[in-house]
Enzyme design. Structure first.
Site, PDB file in Angstrom:
ATOM      1  N   LYS A 104       0.850  -1.197   0.000  1.00 39.71           N
ATOM      2  CA  LYS A 104       0.000   0.000   0.000  1.00 39.71           C
ATOM      3  C   LYS A 104       0.882   1.242   0.000  1.00 39.71           C
ATOM      4  O   LYS A 104       1.831   1.343   0.774  1.00 39.71           O
ATOM      5  CB  LYS A 104      -0.878  -0.037   1.255  1.00 39.71           C
ATOM      6  N   HIS A 106      -0.334   4.438   0.392  1.00 35.80           N
ATOM      7  CA  HIS A 106      -0.955   5.567   1.073  1.00 35.80           C
ATOM      8  C   HIS A 106      -1.329   5.128   2.486  1.00 35.80           C
ATOM      9  O   HIS A 106      -1.177   3.964   2.840  1.00 35.80           O
ATOM     10  CB  HIS A 106      -2.199   6.049   0.312  1.00 35.80           C
TER      11      HIS A 106
END
Length: 215
Positions: A104, A106
């Protein structure tokens, strides 16, 4: 065989996880039995499954573990239920974590969810049934990027005791290649011991005679 091992075999059959018949594995082998852990699907089953993993962990490694890791996807509920059972049954409050299939970029970012392993941590991988060992190898490579942690052990539900890419079993390959300890809740030999059907026992013995690992 311990009480929890006998109970685990009955539990797998009651849940439709351990079934007998004619199946074909991914490797193309014709097998008389199949273990499908995807058939666990209720809270009660998750609790009992966690208890079996916790009993195996407590028996074989009553100390020396700092974190449980569940490889995505099937290993995630296994690690969570095992961690809960270790606390509930043995008072061991171990953190757990699991990986994302894709990192991921973010929010908190990264490829790990849950506990963030620290330098010196000793990790135990919690898996279902290891066939080729791909997910375990990927997990070990993942932790090489995390820092100064050590993969201490691998816990699986069933050791099929079959040859991997070499004469030894896939679990023995992992032991040899990475120097980790590997503990199954039960082995296929122990499953055979509990069967009452002579024909089914003979079919499983014949399968092991053909595909079983050396040693």
């Amino acid at each position: 065989m311990t009480d929890y091992q006998q109970e685990f075999i009955s539990f797998m059959m009651d849940c439709g996880v351990l079934t007998f018949g004619d199946f074909t594995t991914k490797s193309g082998r014709k097998t008389p039995y199949f273990v499908n852990t995807g058939n666990y699907k209720t809270g009660a089953q998750a609790a009992r499954l966690g208890d079996c993993y916790a009993a195996c962990i407590q028996q074989n490694m009553p100390d020396g573990i700092d974190c449980l890791f569940g490889p995505a996807y099937k290993g995630i509920p296994l690690a969570v239920s095992a961690a809960a059972s270790l606390f509930r049954n043995y008072g061991r409050d171990l953190p757990y974590c699991f990986n994302r299939k894709e990192a991921k970029d973010h929010g908190e970012g990264g490829s790990l969810v849950g506990y963030k392993p620290q330098d010196g941590d000793r990790i135990a991988i919690i898996e279902d049934v290891v066939t080729a060992g791909t997910a375990v190898r990927e997990s070990i490579e993942l932790f090489k990027q995390v820092g100064g942690v050590k993969i201490e052990a691998l816990f699986v539900s069933v050791d099929r005791m079959e040859r991997g890419t070499r004469d030894c079993s896939t679990l023995d390959e992992l032991r040899q290649d990475y120097g980790i300890q590997v503990y199954p809740i039960v082995t296929v030999r122990q499953i055979i011991e509990t069967l009452d059907d002579p024909e089914q026992k003979a079919r499983m013995e014949a399968y092991l005679a053909r595909y079983g690992a050396a040693g």
